[in-house]
Design a protein around this motif. Structure first.
Motif, PDB file in Angstrom:
ATOM      1  N   THR A   1      18.958  17.077 -12.361  1.00  0.00           N
ATOM      2  CA  THR A   1      20.225  16.515 -12.774  1.00  0.00           C
ATOM      3  C   THR A   1      19.983  15.179 -13.442  1.00  0.00           C
ATOM      4  O   THR A   1      19.560  14.238 -12.793  1.00  0.00           O
TER       5      THR A   1
ATOM      6  N   GLU B   1      25.083  17.414 -10.965  1.00  0.00           N
ATOM      7  CA  GLU B   1      25.403  18.122  -9.740  1.00  0.00           C
ATOM      8  C   GLU B   1      26.701  17.538  -9.204  1.00  0.00           C
ATOM      9  O   GLU B   1      26.889  16.334  -9.193  1.00  0.00           O
TER      10      GLU B   1
ATOM     11  N   LYS C   1      24.936  23.947  -9.862  1.00  0.00           N
ATOM     12  CA  LYS C   1      24.388  22.601  -9.875  1.00  0.00           C
ATOM     13  C   LYS C   1      24.619  21.936 -11.224  1.00  0.00           C
ATOM     14  O   LYS C   1      24.759  20.718 -11.322  1.00  0.00           O
TER      15      LYS C   1
END
Length: 538
Positions: A80, A325, A479
């Motif tokens: 991320t 996320e 995610k």
């Protein structure tokens, strides 16, 4: 990822006693668990450096040899790139002082930092691979005294990168022992870069083992001296180091004065909690056009605009909103909403607002043509806005392939562009026509739509029922993108992954709407996210 900084350097010596006392008090009450205690090199750019004396400046020093002989690392998996709550507060006070266009202050971009260790780089291929910028090592140590310390590939890297239209910044690897050394390093750096146009800051790279052993006052003085010297030459200056050094060895007033580039690898968010404009998130990335592993960076500040606002050309610079996320706080409802479409016909939004509705997710349209805009889309958006109800949108899918999904995303964009949405843009995957597709096909379709709109600066999510989300889509999507789950007649959705919106009823009754309407709960403060992250038109 310009600001008006003070032209006077901080007088470090006058604040040493109070700052040291404060640092000791902080350490006593907040013991630092330094995951790098065993060695500081795990998170540093010049990994393996053993340090060199002030009179040894050969390219073949131990730090340089380590980079040449290191075994290839495994390709990094970027989880991320950023968390919108932790990162987009970077440099807020400078944004407020900036006289330019606030909507251009932020641009999420992907970059690399390179040195002689990457050898000969095919910059055209690098550019084509989607890399937006490069931070190039100009040299190391006291080149003011020892001019041969220019990076052996600097001239090639900066000239070839700029030939293909790559924006560049600079870093200078420091071996300074004191503030005067740092000043001389800045002077040497300037002599090397002075004939080039730089679109990103000039960073002071401070990460040698000896620097971690120095006092906070000494480290802060060196950073301030190098950066202020570079700024006096007309450049924007910043500091690069690993998160633990920035956290424990630099006074806050110094970090507030200059741009910060933090290194912390293979984590979702850096351990450094202060403001920063750039994050080196991996030291083992792979990029087309480079034969070795390379450092990867996420940048959140639009430095080309800040540094040269009068000549900045935004054409062709799409905002690249990287995946995030989205942690759900399913035990606390932040806002109550509805989602509406042509099926609700004309809505009395005054009455809706009076009934306690906080937000509305409005259908923008369906399919792969902009002409398939929802008949009541404009009326609903305008009506909600007039009474202070925040809106998001959803696009209903009939896609049978990723190519169709891209067309749907482009159609959606044509309908929603130019408007501001305090809530996400959702891709609604619910039609029965999708049932015949494989899980991989469905996952590829969802990713194609969402990634297309992300590149245009939108915060995107996926909407479907709990069964579809649980069994038909790859978990990686949850995610990468937000989730809006539909599950009726239960106390809590059966979906076990992250979600931030729940459509809990399809038979709701709301004043101002004839008939039934879907009702929703939101679990995070979406308007705050959009405004602070400058997404969805903000």
């Amino acid at each position: 990822m310009g600001k008006l900084k003070s032209l006077l350097s901080v007088l470090i010596c006058s604040t040493v006693m109070c700052s040291v006392t404060a640092l000791q008090a902080f350490a006593a009450n907040n013991p630092v668990t330094d995951i790098y205690d065993s060695t500081i090199f795990e998170e540093s750019k010049e990994s393996g450096s053993q340090g060199i004396s002030s009179n040894v400046w050969a390219v073949g020093s131990s730090s340089d040899v380590k980079l040449d002989t290191a075994e290839p690392a495994v390709e990094a998996v970027s989880e991320t790139p950023f968390n919108v709550f932790d990162i987009y507060d970077a440099h807020q006070k400078y944004v407020k002082l900036h006289a330019g266009d606030p909507e251009l202050m932020y641009r999420n971009s992907e970059g690399i930092d390179v040195s002689y260790a990457q050898g000969k780089i095919d910059w055209k291929t690098v550019k084509a691979s989607g890399i937006d910028f490069a931070i190039i090592r100009a040299g190391y140590g006291n080149a003011y005294k020892y001019p041969n310390q220019i990076d052996t590939w600097f001239k090639y890297n900066i000239e070839e990168a700029q030939k293909v239209g790559m924006n560049v910044g600079i870093y200078w690897y420091s071996y300074a022992d004191n503030a005067e050394d740092a000043r001389q390093e800045a002077e040497g750096c300037y002599q090397i870069i002075k004939d080039y146009t730089i679109q990103y800051p000039v960073y002071f790279d401070i990460e040698e083992p000896k620097h971690k052993k120095m006092s906070t006052a000494e480290v802060s003085a060196m950073i301030d001296t190098f950066c202020s010297t570079i700024e006096s030459k007309g450049y924007r200056a910043g500091v690069y180091s690993f998160s633990s050094l920035l956290t424990t060895k630099v006074y806050q007033q110094i970090l507030d004065k200059y741009d910060v580039w933090v290194a912390h690898w293979n984590v979702k968010v850096p351990g450094y909690t202060g403001n920063y404009g750039m994050w080196q998130h991996s030291d083992c990335g792979r990029v087309n056009g480079i034969d070795t592993v390379v450092d990867l960076d996420h940048c959140y500040i639009n430095y080309p605009y800040i540094i040269s606002p009068d000549t900045y050309d935004p054409d062709g610079t799409e905002t690249n909103v990287s995946s995030v996320e989205h942690p759900a706080s399913t035990d606390k409802v932040v806002a109550k909403g509805i989602d509406v479409s042509v099926w609700q016909a004309k809505i009395d939004w005054d009455k809706v607002a009076q009934s306690g509705v906080d937000y509305a997710i409005v259908r923008a349209g369906y399919g792969n043509l902009a002409s398939q805009k929802d008949k009541y889309f404009e009326a609903n958006i305008e009506g909600a806005a007039k009474v202070g109800i925040d809106c998001g949108v959803y696009w209903y899918s009939y896609a049978s392939s990723p190519e169709d999904a891209v067309l749907e995303a482009e159609a959606c964009y044509e309908v929603i562009k130019g408007k501001k949405f305090a809530y996400p843009v959702y891709y609604s995957l619910e039609d029965v026509c999708l049932n015949s597709l494989s899980n991989k096909e469905l996952s590829d379709i969802a990713k194609a739509f969402c990634s297309t709109l992300e590149k245009k600066g939108y915060y995107v999510g996926i909407k479907s029922n709990v069964s579809f989300l649980s069994t038909r889509l790859d978990e990686s999507l949850f995610k990468a993108y937000d989730v809006w789950v539909a599950h009726y007649g239960v106390a809590k959705p059966g979906f076990t992954k992250n979600y931030n919106m729940w459509q809990y009823s399809n038979t709701g009754k709301v004043n101002g709407i004839n008939g039934i309407v879907n009702c929703d709960y939101a679990y995070i403060n979406f308007p705050k996210v959009m405004k602070e992250a400058h997404l969805n038109g903000f």
